[in-house]
Design a protein around this motif. Structure first.
Motif, short mmCIF file in Angstrom:
data_model
loop_
_atom_site.label_atom_id
_atom_site.label_comp_id
_atom_site.label_asym_id
_atom_site.label_seq_id
_atom_site.Cartn_x
_atom_site.Cartn_y
_atom_site.Cartn_z
N LEU A 123 0.82 -1.21 0.00
CA LEU A 123 0.00 0.00 0.00
C LEU A 123 0.85 1.26 0.00
O LEU A 123 1.87 1.33 0.71
CB LEU A 123 -0.92 0.02 1.23
N PRO A 124 0.42 2.27 -0.77
CA PRO A 124 1.10 3.57 -0.70
C PRO A 124 0.91 4.18 0.69
O PRO A 124 0.00 3.81 1.45
CB PRO A 124 0.38 4.41 -1.76
N ARG A 125 1.75 5.16 1.03
CA ARG A 125 1.70 5.76 2.36
C ARG A 125 0.34 6.41 2.63
O ARG A 125 -0.19 6.29 3.73
CB ARG A 125 2.81 6.80 2.50
N VAL A 126 -0.22 7.11 1.63
CA VAL A 126 -1.50 7.78 1.85
C VAL A 126 -2.60 6.77 2.13
O VAL A 126 -3.49 7.00 2.95
CB VAL A 126 -1.85 8.68 0.63
N THR A 127 -2.53 5.59 1.47
CA THR A 127 -3.52 4.55 1.72
C THR A 127 -3.36 3.97 3.12
O THR A 127 -4.35 3.68 3.80
CB THR A 127 -3.40 3.44 0.67
N MET A 128 -2.13 3.83 3.57
CA MET A 128 -1.89 3.30 4.91
C MET A 128 -2.45 4.24 5.98
O MET A 128 -2.99 3.78 6.99
CB MET A 128 -0.38 3.11 5.11
N VAL A 179 -12.06 14.56 0.79
CA VAL A 179 -12.76 13.41 0.19
C VAL A 179 -11.98 12.88 -1.01
O VAL A 179 -11.86 11.66 -1.21
CB VAL A 179 -14.19 13.81 -0.21
N GLY A 180 -11.42 13.80 -1.80
CA GLY A 180 -10.63 13.38 -2.96
C GLY A 180 -9.41 12.56 -2.55
O GLY A 180 -9.06 11.57 -3.21
N ILE A 181 -8.76 12.97 -1.46
CA ILE A 181 -7.58 12.22 -0.98
C ILE A 181 -7.99 10.82 -0.53
O ILE A 181 -7.28 9.83 -0.82
CB ILE A 181 -6.91 12.99 0.17
N VAL A 182 -9.13 10.71 0.16
CA VAL A 182 -9.59 9.40 0.61
C VAL A 182 -9.89 8.49 -0.58
O VAL A 182 -9.48 7.32 -0.62
CB VAL A 182 -10.84 9.56 1.51
N PRO A 228 -4.14 1.54 -4.91
CA PRO A 228 -3.71 0.13 -4.90
C PRO A 228 -4.45 -0.71 -5.95
O PRO A 228 -3.86 -1.64 -6.52
CB PRO A 228 -4.04 -0.34 -3.49
N LEU A 229 -5.73 -0.38 -6.20
CA LEU A 229 -6.48 -1.16 -7.20
C LEU A 229 -5.92 -0.92 -8.60
O LEU A 229 -5.87 -1.85 -9.41
CB LEU A 229 -7.96 -0.74 -7.14
N VAL A 230 -5.51 0.32 -8.86
CA VAL A 230 -4.90 0.60 -10.17
C VAL A 230 -3.62 -0.21 -10.32
O VAL A 230 -3.33 -0.78 -11.38
CB VAL A 230 -4.64 2.11 -10.32
N THR A 231 -2.82 -0.26 -9.25
CA THR A 231 -1.57 -1.04 -9.29
C THR A 231 -1.88 -2.52 -9.53
O THR A 231 -1.18 -3.22 -10.28
CB THR A 231 -0.81 -0.87 -7.97
#
Length: 398
Positions: free
Chosen positions: A200-205, A378-381, A388-391
């Motif tokens: 997971l990217p940091r923002v997702t974590m 909201v955009g960041i969320v 991760p889904l794109v990856t």
């Protein structure tokens, strides 16, 4: 019969001084006004007979409190008219401290409280409009002054409430959206991430950790958020209390809105106190105390110390004071270097209008800003959940 030393201006604007005998400070002020004199300071003296010689000494009582009690004593002669009027006016005021203060004053008038009790228990902002020289001539003048002052304060207070209502509503709505995402949406995506063992990217974590805290440790999360809010509020209070915002942003904004509002109260209180016959030193101390700013109260105390037993301030003192140039000028713009009451009142209105203009501007600006901030959050969320889904999709197609 008491004796008072006075300083005043005649109808031609010339300074004069002398001594007058009267039953009270209020009576002395009224007698001098009847002679066409505008009183700038009034000080009671005591004549002590010693070996056939008269020795004049100042009364060892606090001058400000003494004159204030004298004026309130005279005002109490109109208590039968003022008490019901104040009670009726308080009933129509918005809920808040001014309404409570006015209602308490009406009860004190009705219950026969003494002048000393009223002075010790009542806020100066309520008392001073009732004590002007013109107000001493009739209860209707007292009420007109109080109504005008209350209307001035209510306009600014209404603007402040209006500007805060919409941002508060948007923040509450945004919080509800974030809670919904954290409780319902993010856990679903978290399960998908775990099933595919994605990095997971940091923002997702960060978003996933927020969701876990909300699901499993809501009390700890609530305490952390409350702590952050308390720290920010305390820092904001200290910035206002010490006047840092006005000093840092003064070149760009002519002082913070809080500082400008305090200067409006300072100028208005000073004009009212001088108009009520208080000495310049007393008026400055009252104005500084009413401003509720520590640095402004300190500046007022410094000016008052140089004005002891005088009706004007030294020019060097006003130039060295950390006050706006116009306020410093108004303190010496009257006849013979005395403060100009009309100019002080105009400045009070000018500063109050400046605060209202800023609040009007903020009302239109704040709504767009809050919507933008909520959109960013909201955009960041959403971005954090879909990155991760794109990856994952790219890995599967590759």
């Amino acid at each position: 019969m008491l004796e008072f030393d006075y300083r005043a201006f005649n109808t031609e604007g010339q300074a004069t001084s002398g001594r007058i005998a009267a039953e009270s400070a209020a009576a002395a002020t009224a007698a001098l006004a009847g002679q066409g004199l505008a009183v700038q300071s009034l000080r009671q003296v005591v004549v002590i007979e010693s070996a056939g010689n008269a020795v004049v000494t100042p009364v060892p009582q606090d001058e400000c409190e003494r004159v204030l009690q004298e004026r309130v004593s005279q005002l109490l002669e109109q208590r039968e008219v003022l008490a019901p009027a104040l009670k009726a006016f308080a009933a129509e005021m918005p809920t808040g401290r001014p309404r409570r203060e006015l209602r308490k004053l009406a009860v004190q008038f009705s219950d026969g409280a003494s002048a000393e009790q009223i002075v010790s228990d009542t806020n100066l902002s309520v008392l001073l409009p009732l004590l002007g020289n013109d107000a001493m001539r009739g209860s209707h003048r007292s009420l007109e002054n109080l109504l005008a002052e209350s209307a001035q304060r209510n306009r600014t207070r209404t603007e402040r409430v209006r500007i805060l209502t919409y941002p508060l509503f948007v923040v509450l709505l945004a919080s509800a959206v974030l809670i919904f995402l954290g409780l319902i949406v993010v856990p679903t995506f978290t399960d998908i991430f775990n099933d595919f063992d994605l990095e997971l990217p940091r923002v997702t974590m960060v978003v996933v950790d927020f969701s876990n805290q909300l699901l499993f440790h809501p009390v700890r999360l609530l305490i952390s958020v409350a702590g952050v809010i308390v720290i920010i509020s305390l820092a904001f209070y200290l910035l206002k209390h010490w006047g840092f915002t006005g000093r840092w942003l003064g070149d760009f904004t002519s002082g913070s809105s809080n500082q400008v509002a305090a200067l409006a109260v300072f100028a208005r209180t000073l004009a009212e106190a001088l108009g009520a016959g208080f000495s310049l030193s007393c008026a400055l101390r009252m104005a500084g105390k009413s401003s509720n700013l520590r640095w402004l109260r300190r500046e007022a105390e410094t000016l008052a110390a140089t004005a002891e037993n005088e009706w004007c301030l030294p020019e060097t003192t006003t130039q060295e004071a950390r006050l706006p140039a116009t306020v410093s000028y108004a303190l010496r713009a009257g006849p013979s270097g005395a403060p100009s009451l009309p100019l002080l009142r105009e400045l009070a209105e000018l500063y109050a209008e400046r605060v209202r203009d800023r609040l009007d501007w903020s009302t239109g600006f704040m709504s767009q800003l809050m919507i933008l901030l909520i959109g960013i959050v909201v955009g960041i969320v959403v971005l954090a959940l879909y990155l991760p889904l794109v990856t994952l999709i790219n890995g599967l197609t590759g």
